[in-house]
Design a protein around this motif. Structure first.
Motif, PDB file in Angstrom:
ATOM      1  N   ALA A 257       0.934  -1.127   0.060  1.00 59.24           N
ATOM      2  CA  ALA A 257       0.012  -0.142  -0.167  1.00 59.24           C
ATOM      3  C   ALA A 257       0.854   1.179  -0.191  1.00 59.24           C
ATOM      4  CB  ALA A 257      -0.814  -0.198   1.254  1.00 59.24           C
ATOM      5  N   LYS A 260       2.108   1.634  -3.531  1.00 63.48           N
ATOM      6  CA  LYS A 260       1.539   2.290  -4.431  1.00 63.48           C
ATOM      7  C   LYS A 260       1.112   3.939  -4.105  1.00 63.48           C
ATOM      8  CE  LYS A 260      -3.154   1.341  -6.211  1.00 63.48           C
ATOM      9  NZ  LYS A 260      -4.306   0.282  -6.293  1.00 63.48           N
ATOM     10  N   GLY A 261       1.242   4.052  -2.825  1.00 61.29           N
ATOM     11  CA  GLY A 261       0.664   5.611  -2.427  1.00 61.29           C
ATOM     12  C   GLY A 261       2.054   6.607  -3.056  1.00 61.29           C
ATOM     13  N   ALA A 264       2.140   6.894  -6.656  1.00 61.78           N
ATOM     14  CA  ALA A 264       1.069   7.867  -7.176  1.00 61.78           C
ATOM     15  C   ALA A 264       1.684   9.213  -6.698  1.00 61.78           C
ATOM     16  CB  ALA A 264      -0.289   7.630  -6.379  1.00 61.78           C
ATOM     17  N   VAL A 281      -7.194  12.905  -6.470  1.00 65.81           N
ATOM     18  CA  VAL A 281      -7.175  11.370  -6.824  1.00 65.81           C
ATOM     19  C   VAL A 281      -6.316  11.387  -8.105  1.00 65.81           C
ATOM     20  CG1 VAL A 281      -8.393   9.444  -7.684  1.00 65.81           C
ATOM     21  CG2 VAL A 281      -9.708  11.165  -5.938  1.00 65.81           C
ATOM     22  N   GLU A 282      -5.294  10.353  -7.981  1.00 66.77           N
ATOM     23  CA  GLU A 282      -4.198  10.261  -9.109  1.00 66.77           C
ATOM     24  C   GLU A 282      -4.689   9.136  -9.997  1.00 66.77           C
ATOM     25  OE1 GLU A 282      -0.835  11.250 -11.228  1.00 66.77           O
ATOM     26  OE2 GLU A 282      -2.063  12.513  -9.686  1.00 66.77           O
ATOM     27  N   GLN A 283      -4.571   9.122 -11.028  1.00 67.41           N
ATOM     28  CA  GLN A 283      -5.046   7.706 -11.884  1.00 67.41           C
ATOM     29  C   GLN A 283      -3.604   6.874 -12.076  1.00 67.41           C
ATOM     30  OE1 GLN A 283      -7.735   6.832 -13.002  1.00 67.41           O
ATOM     31  NE2 GLN A 283      -8.777   8.640 -11.892  1.00 67.41           N
ATOM     32  N   LEU A 284      -3.713   5.964 -11.594  1.00 65.88           N
ATOM     33  CA  LEU A 284      -2.715   4.716 -11.981  1.00 65.88           C
ATOM     34  C   LEU A 284      -3.180   3.806 -12.799  1.00 65.88           C
ATOM     35  CD1 LEU A 284      -1.353   4.305  -8.195  1.00 65.88           C
ATOM     36  CD2 LEU A 284      -0.274   5.524  -9.782  1.00 65.88           C
ATOM     37  N   HIS A 289      -6.332   6.428  -7.485  1.00 62.42           N
ATOM     38  CA  HIS A 289      -5.492   6.423  -6.132  1.00 62.42           C
ATOM     39  C   HIS A 289      -5.898   7.655  -5.320  1.00 62.42           C
ATOM     40  CE1 HIS A 289      -2.513   6.492  -3.069  1.00 62.42           C
ATOM     41  NE2 HIS A 289      -2.453   5.404  -3.085  1.00 62.42           N
ATOM     42  N   ARG A 290      -6.210   7.598  -4.186  1.00 66.52           N
ATOM     43  CA  ARG A 290      -6.598   8.791  -3.591  1.00 66.52           C
ATOM     44  C   ARG A 290      -5.367   9.433  -2.868  1.00 66.52           C
ATOM     45  NH1 ARG A 290     -11.327   7.678   0.636  1.00 66.52           N
ATOM     46  NH2 ARG A 290     -11.520   9.751   0.715  1.00 66.52           N
ATOM     47  N   THR A 291      -4.677  10.014  -3.492  1.00 66.64           N
ATOM     48  CA  THR A 291      -3.187  10.113  -3.030  1.00 66.64           C
ATOM     49  C   THR A 291      -3.391  11.367  -2.148  1.00 66.64           C
ATOM     50  OG1 THR A 291      -2.550   9.848  -5.407  1.00 66.64           O
ATOM     51  CG2 THR A 291      -0.874  10.951  -4.057  1.00 66.64           C
ATOM     52  N   TRP A 294      -4.248   9.740   0.970  1.00 66.80           N
ATOM     53  CA  TRP A 294      -3.243   8.880   1.524  1.00 66.80           C
ATOM     54  C   TRP A 294      -2.020   9.618   2.131  1.00 66.80           C
ATOM     55  CZ3 TRP A 294       1.936   8.764  -0.019  1.00 66.80           C
ATOM     56  CH2 TRP A 294       2.663   7.742   0.438  1.00 66.80           C
TER      57      TRP A 294
END
Length: 323
Positions: A257, A260-261, A264, A281-284, A289-291, A294
């Motif tokens: 996790a 991933k953060g 992003a 929200v970043e698109q991966l 992903h709610r960067t 996070w």
């Protein structure tokens, strides 16, 4: 009834004509002064348009004639003093400059800079267009001494009134001035994100661009930004190395996790040059992903992050992660 014939002696004739001309000129002077006095009493100044007539008297043209006589050195001191007592400005170009300079001074008091956009206006004067004009070659006049005096008057208001001489644009100077004001008023540099504005300018977005394009700025621009604590965006390799380090120092699902953060966040900073807002929200490749959330969560649990994770975040420019 007795009639007096005009003199026939040439000397007498010349004297008689001289008297008539002098008397007519003196009467015209008094009419002009009286018209000027009436205009001054009514308007509180003597900046009379050339075509203006005071009643039937052509006051604007008369004043223009007096200025021409004065510049030629053909006016008596007594007459010059009388006109100056009414407030005549001998050089109309200087009068216009002083009027616009007063507007520039008022604009600076409100905005803290003379880097006005072209459409800016204040005191019913198009000060932005005027500043654009005077920055042009010979915009301060062709006379070197006069141009130097005018440049000094503008510099006394704002030393950076003509940023092109320093190698950058008016737009850059305006945003830099506004950022400086935000920080001076207590805004933290970390909080200047896209969407943070001053006087209608998006200072956060501009700051992101400066970080991203830091290497393209000239040395003085870099020094000025550096004095505010602004540094260039981290190199992509450093970010990728940080992400790799974080995965090797954190076990289990938490490591996945976090990785991933971090991926992003790295992607966002690489693109935008700054930190995301909480709602971002970043698109991966594998989905959104709610960067922003996070990153806020990582801050709340800072004490539970290991040294590798903190180092990875610090390498990305996260200020609260630095030791």
């Amino acid at each position: 009834m007795l009639r007096f014939a005009a003199p026939r002696d040439p000397a007498l004739i010349a004297k008689w004509i001289s008297y008539q001309v002098f008397n007519t000129e003196r009467q015209d002077w008094r009419r002009g002064i009286e018209a000027a006095w009436r205009y001054r009493e009514r308007e509180q100044h003597l900046e009379v348009p050339y075509e203006h007539t005071e009643g039937p008297y052509p006051l604007g043209r008369w004043l223009s004639d007096q200025r021409r006589t004065f510049r030629a050195g053909q006016m008596t001191g007594e007459r010059a003093t009388e006109l100056e007592g009414l407030g005549i400005v001998w050089d109309t170009a200087d009068a216009a400059f002083e009027t616009n300079l007063a507007a520039a001074r008022a604009y600076y008091q409100l905005h803290g800079t003379l880097a006005a956009p072209r459409g800016a206006a204040i005191l019913d004067i198009a000060v932005g267009q005027w500043l654009t004009n005077v920055r042009r070659p010979s915009g301060l006049g062709k006379d070197p001494a006069r141009a130097a005096r005018r440049a000094a008057a503008l510099a006394a208001i704002d030393a950076d009134w003509n940023p092109r001489t320093r190698g950058w644009t008016v737009d850059w100077q305006r945003h830099y001035a506004y950022l400086t004001q935000l920080l001076a008023n207590g805004t933290r540099l970390a909080d200047v994100e896209p969407g943070v504005t001053l006087h209608g300018e998006d200072i956060g977005r501009w700051l992101t661009t400066q970080r991203r394009d830091f290497s393209r700025l000239n040395a003085e621009q870099q020094d000025r930004l550096g004095a505010l604590g602004i540094t260039p965006a981290r190199a992509v390799r450093a970010r990728q190395a940080s992400a790799k380090t974080s995965t090797t120092t954190t076990p289990g699902r938490g490591a996945e996790a976090f990785h991933k953060g971090l991926t992003a966040l790295t992607q966002y900073i690489q693109r935008e040059g700054g930190m995301p807002g909480r709602a971002h929200v970043e698109q991966l490749p594998d989905g959104p992903h709610r960067t922003g959330v996070w990153l806020a969560n990582q801050r709340q649990r800072r004490d539970r992050l290991d040294t590798g994770q903190l180092a990875a975040l610090a390498d990305l420019g996260v200020d609260w992660a630095a030791p």
